[in-house]
Design an enzyme around this catalytic site. Structure first.
Site, PDB file in Angstrom:
ATOM      1  N   HIS A   1      11.068   2.234  11.490  1.00 47.43           N
ATOM      2  CA  HIS A   1      11.001   3.169  10.357  1.00 47.43           C
ATOM      3  C   HIS A   1      10.603   2.443   9.064  1.00 47.43           C
ATOM      4  O   HIS A   1      10.956   2.873   7.974  1.00 47.43           O
ATOM      5  CB  HIS A   1      12.339   3.875  10.135  1.00 47.43           C
ATOM      6  CG  HIS A   1      12.908   4.513  11.362  1.00 47.43           C
ATOM      7  ND1 HIS A   1      12.669   5.825  11.677  1.00 47.43           N
ATOM      8  CD2 HIS A   1      13.685   4.023  12.364  1.00 47.43           C
ATOM      9  CE1 HIS A   1      13.306   6.123  12.809  1.00 47.43           C
ATOM     10  NE2 HIS A   1      13.920   5.037  13.249  1.00 47.43           N
TER      11      HIS A   1
ATOM     12  N   SER B   1     -12.218  -8.638  -8.206  1.00 51.01           N
ATOM     13  CA  SER B   1     -12.679  -7.804  -9.303  1.00 51.01           C
ATOM     14  C   SER B   1     -13.138  -8.704 -10.434  1.00 51.01           C
ATOM     15  O   SER B   1     -12.486  -9.701 -10.754  1.00 51.01           O
ATOM     16  CB  SER B   1     -11.525  -6.917  -9.780  1.00 51.01           C
ATOM     17  OG  SER B   1     -11.788  -6.444 -11.083  1.00 51.01           O
TER      18      SER B   1
ATOM     19  N   LYS C   1      -6.768  -9.391  -9.022  1.00 52.54           N
ATOM     20  CA  LYS C   1      -7.036  -8.575  -7.850  1.00 52.54           C
ATOM     21  C   LYS C   1      -7.623  -9.383  -6.698  1.00 52.54           C
ATOM     22  O   LYS C   1      -8.544 -10.169  -6.882  1.00 52.54           O
ATOM     23  CB  LYS C   1      -8.030  -7.443  -8.203  1.00 52.54           C
ATOM     24  CG  LYS C   1      -7.412  -6.098  -8.593  1.00 52.54           C
ATOM     25  CD  LYS C   1      -6.207  -5.716  -7.816  1.00 52.54           C
ATOM     26  CE  LYS C   1      -6.192  -4.374  -7.162  1.00 52.54           C
ATOM     27  NZ  LYS C   1      -7.310  -3.563  -7.099  1.00 52.54           N
TER      28      LYS C   1
ATOM     29  N   GLU D   1      -9.002  -2.788   5.464  1.00 54.20           N
ATOM     30  CA  GLU D   1      -9.073  -1.356   5.144  1.00 54.20           C
ATOM     31  C   GLU D   1     -10.253  -0.692   5.841  1.00 54.20           C
ATOM     32  O   GLU D   1     -10.159   0.421   6.348  1.00 54.20           O
ATOM     33  CB  GLU D   1      -9.206  -1.156   3.635  1.00 54.20           C
ATOM     34  CG  GLU D   1      -7.991  -1.583   2.832  1.00 54.20           C
ATOM     35  CD  GLU D   1      -8.300  -1.581   1.337  1.00 54.20           C
ATOM     36  OE1 GLU D   1      -8.106  -0.549   0.695  1.00 54.20           O
ATOM     37  OE2 GLU D   1      -8.758  -2.645   0.818  1.00 54.20           O
TER      38      GLU D   1
END
Lengths: 477, 477, 477, 477
Positions: free
Chosen positions: C166, C287, C293, C300
């Site tokens: 969970h 970035s 970043k 992804e």
């Protein structure tokens, strides 16, 4: 008595001498839709009463028959509501169940009800009425969750948290701004639900099996009686169109996608690692063995149920593919999936509303995270640009500063003005403003941005949108 | 007592002082899986008995406890089988339902059953056992339909029908050959079902919540007791793997695709326009009003149900996407769709078997269609090639002949040898052989082709494949 | 020359006088498959050469023709490989493209190649050959990732991290154990890929348009020449079966589901909040503005590509639904999606292998997290049980201890033996063992559990499985 | 210079010293979206010009810079249109490609264009602009097909064909009525496309990376400049919302379902068995070998492409599931599928319009089928009811008549008045009216029914709907 594709008195009487064999019980059960469609009993009765009244007004039935039918249907409805109705799988579907009982109750007049209609237009009518009702329930659920989000955004206005892209901390945002992002998704769900409602809102009744009938029906009258906005223009389309169900399945699917995103975040935020929120005990489960466990079960369940609603959509798209006109039995498979989608979404909306309304927002954990991750670096570089340093040079200076802080385990916010000036003389005494998380947020004044004033304006706009949605809802209830 | 993620005595006792609120009834119902998973009660009892016996053998439980548990579980199973079991939604799932009742029945020993296990490995174990059983049912259904197809192919051996590509008549084929095409599809379905069976055939029991336990479990022993071929190698994988359900969903989906193709043809062949078969009354429905109507409802329903099974597959794929390890509550959504897929396929296989076994084959209509459409043109051109005419020229000659026949409304088969010779002198007295439908079929002697001998050989191969499948089945039952 | 459904010389010649109009260019382009299927040129040439050699052996073609065809096809292949082949959309597909060029190159013998075959069996043959080749590529990719996981598990053996259920910390596990959970998922992917390979591994060649041919073909011979294990038993099934593509789509889909789960974790672990790993710069993007970043873009992307592969599966299932026998043009839509699925999975496997192999494992962050969250509570309670305290009482005692620690911001590991004894006198001097994270892990000795010895045994088992997979691969390459 | 998530000068410059390694070429290619998104170049330029003008008006850029940027972007657009633009995969996407070239062309001013924006809001803006344009193309395609259907309905007004339910002949209908059923489906598709257009019609520009910016942007101004109706209310929603793409995928999917139904009928009607239509040679393909073959390839292809569009929808739903806010790289997978859906639907609409417009309607075959199948039985029974015979008795009488006709191979229309009277004396001299196919059709006068007058009224309503759709279209073009 009039044409109809199917009738009410059982197979033997129905299909005459042409049929010598009948399905065995398992096959009959396989073909029956009653277990699925009986939940539409209210709509079936409503449609039959409207049909009867219209037949009376057109002189097809006499007044006594109409009265007997309308009253008889009310009585049938009462026994169903009371749970005393004797369901019989031989009746195949809800239409036959109601009509058989009516005829047993009031005699021959019951048989005349089926004049000028067919189960093909009857099932389309009932389903449309049912889906209109259920869509209203869903709209209420959407509005409820939007209200809950708005309340949370209100109650915690000013709380700052990290805004993420790629799940990496990017720029600080108001927690209220984050909540409002979901609010607007739900506003689009409202629109899709209204589109599904409108798609359902035209009467097929009077299309009979597929071609219309020879009886002088007034389709506009029965449509108005049932609360439809109009009638479907083509009888073949009327009995074979299931777009309105696809539209509802689709609206439910996208709303579930939105809930899956929200629940993903609630689950993430409930981890020990994030710790941004604490879900209410009422929306958590634990373990008898591991006292430390508190599981966001319900958020997980909602996320998990996304697949089933999308599966329902795929099911119906696939079922409808390549079906020739007009009615085909494949279409009997149209309802179960949509019922499931609607039931699931309704329950999920209520569950997420409850979760959001009762969760504890851990503002300190959010702020601590917002001050970590060097999210102020951009604004610090912008400060130097304001002092006349070219951006690229400013970027380099701040980059070195970040590196130094990282090595010393410090945040940008912990630096004193003196320390900043030591790193680069252009940092003046006001440079600490540049790294102040609240001020970074406040500076993002763009319309729709995360600045406090912008978010306030956005919330005002949200309230107005919500009022418009509520007005639609109350016009339908 | 041992570690476990969840326990059996209700929330208050379970989660101790940490939880101050509890779900309201609607939320609890939302979270409960009992209505869905209680059909696995036999498997739950079987798994618990195996677990208890293993704990006894390992000295974790004493013999008296083991005996009491095994007998107590038998008693619980009897009340469930008898329909007298008192289901209670507070028990959440089948595991708690059985265990609560056991503890009420036999006292403390019941509580000790949960030693060294968790609901996480328990639900995975029950589901695997259940799916193994159901897969066997499906294999039996597949074999049944294959047998029905073989019988029909046998009974009508020699009947010629048009073979279609693009739904245009292409070349004549044996009806038996056409039936056998479906036979082989189902042989592949058998293989996919066996793969799903094998995927389910490993025991997760002993993985506990996710990490294994500190008790000296003998996983191989309990696995063997339950009839598993082995154990799952990694405890985290064991509680979070649902591939075996995807495999079953997928096997069901492809089999439904096959049935949809067969039913599409049964529906087409039942039209007035084709008229190749007449479905039994037992697999048709009629209309009380239109005496001419006889609808292939059941074939349509099977075709229509294809979407729901594929929808079930999509549902589970989507649910599993992006779930981190190990168990997540999303996975509670794993069973309902697979149950639906399995139930649907089982019913559809039985229904199609019945339809195929009882349909009347209208050999005359098939032959008439086979003689229409000029399907002999190819062989007629080949005849001329055999006489030394280049193919292109032969094609032209036959093309003109087809055109002439079309204008006069004649078939190629109706031409006399004299008429053929008049059209082209190379047509000898044996040219009528070239257009003889039976001979055209017979000439296609390629292995796997539609020639009579080739089809006989194919059917022999089919019988042998079927025997192999049946042997697998009887080894499992 | 022999029967065939389509021929090579363009529409005018092909379809003779019956056709008076031809598709306009847009329509023709709409119908052409060449842009999609030309990637199968090697397989097309291989199949044609095998067909020619078989025709030669059977005496249908003479030796000179066979030699000319085989050499001519080699020459065509060379121009394609060299990128100098003149593709022409008028050729519609790869078969026509190759054959037209061959006939331009070697004259009439080229035309004789098409004897006894049709584009219907030709496309099925090419596609099966192609998918066999590509499945081997995918198997290599799967084995590569398994190797990478095994290496990582080896290199960081002993590192402890929290095991989650969970997404809440549940029990400490070895990082190697966690990696191995993915290893086993991929072993199942290997099996599914082999099943897809086997499904493709039968030759349809010789089935011609749908019914077999009148030429004395030796299907076994051409099948063996192409490397197929056998021939498809029924000619109608041979040209209309696309199960082997579904099987491959499905195998790719489940593997992508697994990668999506792995990437979800890599993304989570890369967050500032978890910090368990640091992805290599080569698998991250940054970035220009926000120096802090570092985005896990590639993880992804892999996660995002899961949907497209499942979409490819749904596409083909839907396309095949309800298609009557035998070949229908709908089936031309079979390849593009599978190509996409195969290409996507191959790239994703390589990408994830690279990511896993190059990531930095932050053992300290993992251990710190493992010591947080009170994951030792269970073992501490078990300790008391060992001292004769009933579990329920032990649970209560430890629960209070957890609460006290939580208030003081301490971990269970930070407590001294004296502090423990002060809380409950049954805590002896060895009680600190109970909360030692390494010892908690080590105690889980169950087969398949997370204990060090158990994981070592599991990895041994994994190496053996991997060797078996590699042996399959080298037998095919 | 301002905040932005990404910049234009390549990785080294972009991400500064933090990054020590860079992706290898394969990985970079894996991550690049340029091959997919470069088709949006017009929209990218349009959006950048609007952004520049707005920055000028707000005083962020000076007038000379704005002029240089706008003119420079025009020049870039011209090279792209001319096919002379030098695409470079290192530029990753269309935004970087355009901006890099601009900066090479006009120098530093080009760099200032990226002030106050990010690729996150830029890609959302371009995609919305692009989809608005393409939706207009699709609407034009839908209207084109509706016009074609209306023309066919007009040209063949009065032609009678069998209306089917369950693919069994049910009642005769006007061919025009059947065509109009599809007309109305397309009207609903129009509505869904407009909904998708409206969903896309709001500007995200100015949301920057996720939080808005510190620059004094006028989002309303740039939105108006680009032709958007308004701006998106929440910056996080603006960069992470992909509902507008789902809406378009969904609209395309349902329209393809409709086309699949129409094509299924065109294929059926083209069979030798039905023979209701003859497709134009331009929309058929043949066989060089079998002169009788004429295949409805294009109708099959459209039907087959339904799966791919639905697959595109499933892909995006699955990709979006469970994504946390705000932008995630998964979303890069949003465009390719929608491009495919839009391209496919556009081509299919054109293809079906062409097919419908050029097909030959075989009115004789339709009428012959309409007179077969005893579809007049219902009206004959109704005739007897009009003479006072109870319906059940009438049904029996007509049933016997049908049976008798069936045995003698006669149609109901072939019976003389005398023969009818001989069967049942209540059949008067006007009884032949009851079986007259045209009169049966004409009697179905219900609104929306198949009676001639009702269909005329329906077509009038259709023309009016079409005019409304065309007005929408011309307001957007």
């Amino acid at each position: 008595m009039a044409e109809s594709d199917k009738d009410l008195e059982g197979n033997d009487a129905l299909w005459g001498g042409r049929f010598e064999e009948h399905p065995d019980e398992a096959t009959q059960r396989f073909g029956a839709s009653l277990p699925v469609d009986r939940r539409m009993w209210k709509q079936d009765i409503k449609a039959s009463q409207a049909h009867a009244r219209m037949l009376g007004a057109q002189g097809v039935l006499d007044g006594a028959d109409v009265d007997a039918i309308v009253a008889g249907l009310d009585a049938v409805g009462e026994t169903i509501a009371a749970g005393t109705f004797a369901w019989n799988i031989d009746d195949e579907d809800i239409h036959m169940s109601v009509e058989s009982q009516l005829t047993r109750d009031i005699g021959e007049a019951g048989g005349r009800l089926h004049t000028g209609r067919s189960r093909n237009d009857q099932v389309a009518t009932d389903t449309r009425l049912y889906m209109k009702d259920r869509t209203i329930d869903l709209v209420a659920g959407v509005i409820g969750l939007q209200g809950a989000l708005m309340n949370v955004a209100d109650a915690h206005f000013g709380v700052v948290m990290p805004g993420y892209t790629h799940m990496q901390r990017a720029q600080p945002v108001l927690f209220s701004h984050h909540m409002m992002a979901y609010f607007w998704m739900l506003s689009r769900d409202f629109k899709r639900l209204v589109a599904a409602y409108d798609a359902a809102d035209a009467s097929p009744l009077g299309s009979a099996a597929l071609a219309g009938t020879t009886y002088p029906l007034d389709r506009q009258a029965s449509a108005a009686d049932m609360g439809f906005s109009g009638v479907i223009a083509n009888s073949m389309d009327a009995v074979s169109d299931r777009d309105f169900l696809l539209d509802l399945d689709y609206a439910c699917s996208v709303c579930m996608i939105h809930l899956s995103r929200m629940c993903e975040e609630l689950i993430l935020w409930s981890t020990g690692e994030f710790g941004f929120i604490t879900l209410s005990d009422a929306y958590s489960t634990g373990s008898s063995i591991m006292p430390q466990k508190k599981n966001p079960d319900f958020a997980e369940l909602v996320r998990g149920k996304t697949g089933r609603v999308v599966g329902d959509l795929v099911q119906l798209l696939m079922t409808m593919k390549s079906l020739p006109l007009a009615y085909n039995k494949d279409m009997q498979e149209d309802k179960e999936g949509v019922f499931d989608a609607v039931d699931t979404l309704e329950a999920c909306l209520a569950c997420v509303s409850g979760m959001v309304s009762t969760m504890r927002v851990n503002a300190d954990r959010m702020r601590a995270a917002a001050e970590g991750g060097f999210m102020a670096a951009t604004d610090l570089a912008d400060y130097l640009v304001g002092k006349g340093i070219p951006f690229r040079k400013a970027h380099e200076i701040v980059g070195e500063l970040v590196l130094a802080c990282e090595k010393q385990g410090r945040t940008l916010q912990s630096l004193t003005a003196a320390e900043l000036a030591a790193h680069c003389p252009e940092f003046g005494s006001d440079a600490t403003n540049a790294v102040d998380i609240d001020k970074i947020v406040a500076r993002r004044t763009t319309e729709g941005g995360t600045g406090h004033e912008a978010v306030k304006a956005q919330m005002e706009q949200g309230r107005s949108a919500l009022a418009g949605e509520a007005a639609w809802l109350s016009s339908k209830e």
